[in-house]
Design an enzyme around this catalytic site. Sequence first.
Site, PDB file in Angstrom:
ATOM      1  N   LYS A 110       4.510  -9.219   3.882  1.00 33.38           N
ATOM      2  CA  LYS A 110       3.200  -8.565   3.733  1.00 33.38           C
ATOM      3  C   LYS A 110       2.354  -9.396   2.762  1.00 33.38           C
ATOM      4  O   LYS A 110       2.128  -9.032   1.617  1.00 33.38           O
ATOM      5  CB  LYS A 110       3.374  -7.122   3.256  1.00 33.38           C
ATOM      6  CG  LYS A 110       2.094  -6.337   3.409  1.00 33.38           C
ATOM      7  CD  LYS A 110       2.301  -4.927   3.859  1.00 33.38           C
ATOM      8  CE  LYS A 110       0.949  -4.286   4.125  1.00 33.38           C
ATOM      9  NZ  LYS A 110       0.849  -2.931   3.671  1.00 33.38           N
TER      10      LYS A 110
ATOM     11  N   GLU B  57       3.355  -5.223  17.064  1.00 38.46           N
ATOM     12  CA  GLU B  57       3.098  -4.065  16.185  1.00 38.46           C
ATOM     13  C   GLU B  57       1.760  -3.454  16.563  1.00 38.46           C
ATOM     14  O   GLU B  57       1.204  -3.763  17.623  1.00 38.46           O
ATOM     15  CB  GLU B  57       3.099  -4.529  14.719  1.00 38.46           C
ATOM     16  CG  GLU B  57       2.078  -5.610  14.416  1.00 38.46           C
ATOM     17  CD  GLU B  57       2.166  -6.175  13.007  1.00 38.46           C
ATOM     18  OE1 GLU B  57       2.938  -5.672  12.185  1.00 38.46           O
ATOM     19  OE2 GLU B  57       1.427  -7.138  12.733  1.00 38.46           O
TER      20      GLU B  57
ATOM     21  N   THR C  20       0.874  -1.175   0.000  1.00 39.41           N
ATOM     22  CA  THR C  20       0.000   0.000   0.000  1.00 39.41           C
ATOM     23  C   THR C  20       0.907   1.219   0.000  1.00 39.41           C
ATOM     24  O   THR C  20       1.734   1.378   0.907  1.00 39.41           O
ATOM     25  CB  THR C  20      -0.915   0.000   1.244  1.00 39.41           C
ATOM     26  OG1 THR C  20      -1.560  -1.272   1.320  1.00 39.41           O
ATOM     27  CG2 THR C  20      -1.971   1.087   1.157  1.00 39.41           C
TER      28      THR C  20
HETATM   29  C1  LIG Z   1      -0.196  -5.342  10.152  1.00 39.70           C
HETATM   30  C2  LIG Z   1       0.665  -4.234   9.651  1.00 39.70           C
HETATM   31  N1  LIG Z   1       1.850  -4.001  10.242  1.00 39.70           N
HETATM   32  C3  LIG Z   1       2.663  -2.997   9.834  1.00 39.70           C
HETATM   33  C4  LIG Z   1       2.301  -2.167   8.775  1.00 39.70           C
HETATM   34  C5  LIG Z   1       3.213  -1.065   8.334  1.00 39.70           C
HETATM   35  O1  LIG Z   1       3.752  -1.339   7.069  1.00 39.70           O
HETATM   36  P1  LIG Z   1       4.299  -0.205   6.075  1.00 39.70           P
HETATM   37  O2  LIG Z   1       5.216   0.687   6.853  1.00 39.70           O
HETATM   38  O3  LIG Z   1       5.006  -0.973   5.037  1.00 39.70           O
HETATM   39  O4  LIG Z   1       3.111   0.549   5.560  1.00 39.70           O
HETATM   40  C6  LIG Z   1       1.081  -2.383   8.133  1.00 39.70           C
HETATM   41  C7  LIG Z   1       0.678  -1.538   7.014  1.00 39.70           C
HETATM   42  O5  LIG Z   1      -0.348  -1.678   6.417  1.00 39.70           O
HETATM   43  C8  LIG Z   1       0.246  -3.435   8.571  1.00 39.70           C
HETATM   44  O6  LIG Z   1      -0.939  -3.681   7.991  1.00 39.70           O
END
Ligand SMILES: Cc1ncc(COP(=O)(O)O)c(C=O)c1O
Length: 272
Positions: A143, A176, A31
């Site tokens: 992801k 997280e 995203t």
């Molecule tokens: C579960 C989860 N953790 C961490 C993140 C942070 O990821 P990023 O910094 O790549 O957007 C996201 C972002 O959508 C997420 O869904």
Amino acid sequence: MSFPVWVNGSELGCVDPADRGLAYGDGLFETIRVAQGRALLLEGHIGRLVADAAVLGINFDEAGLCDEYARFLGHCPDSCITKILVTRGCGGRGYLPDPCAPATIIFSSHPPLAHPVGHQVTGINAGICSLQLALQPMLAGIKHLNRLEQVLLRREMEELQVDEALVCDARGYVIEGVFSNVFMVSGGKLHTPAIETAGVRGVMRAAILRQAEQDGVPAEQGLYLPSDFLAADEIFFCNSVNGVWPVRMLVDRHFSPGPVSRRWQAFWQEKI
Ligand SMILES: Cc1ncc(COP(=O)(O)O)c(C=O)c1O
């Protein structure tokens, strides 16, 4: 204003019901925030997509995807959120993938999110989720499209009536947020949970850790309990869409967004 969606390079394309992304969550997504026509942290997103695809054995042409995404951006509003979704493509009924099936690549664009300004200025009201993430070192950091845990956690957030929440793994360690990574400041150091058993290795988290290292700012990745966060000097959540959200309240403890949160907010503002 239109927000295009392309499947395999075409606005007219559609997803096959036999797509493994749909059947098994067999795929990956990114995203990406777009500001002034530029995709922010693009290198980090593509890097993670390529690395995660290698771990899962999903094959796609990186250069082709990047060229097509650049072309797609040309059709999107200057300020929006885009998603790149890559699945292992179509397969039969069973789990065994067809090694010859081409990946499905979906680009979509979405209106920018309208979060209250207060999230950035005075900070957010955060909670602690009771649902826990399963321990799965094989998938930790990736992801991937299996986001059922986050769907349930996001519903729990509604019950808690909070803007974000700490999420722990099955051992009780904070991993997280529901849709972000999390940092705390304690003992003059930055701390963020290690992403080894569960969680997403966020692009924004990685950008902060890299910059901290360049600046000589001590930063540790470790095992932390919710009580460590409740005792911290500062807490902030981060992701590559919202940037940095300082915490003003965690359950019943008040925080003031401090200088470290402000410093990383400024880092994000520079990117925008
Ligand atoms: C579960 C989860 N953790 C961490 C993140 C942070 O990821 P990023 O910094 O790549 O957007 C996201 C972002 O959508 C997420 O869904």
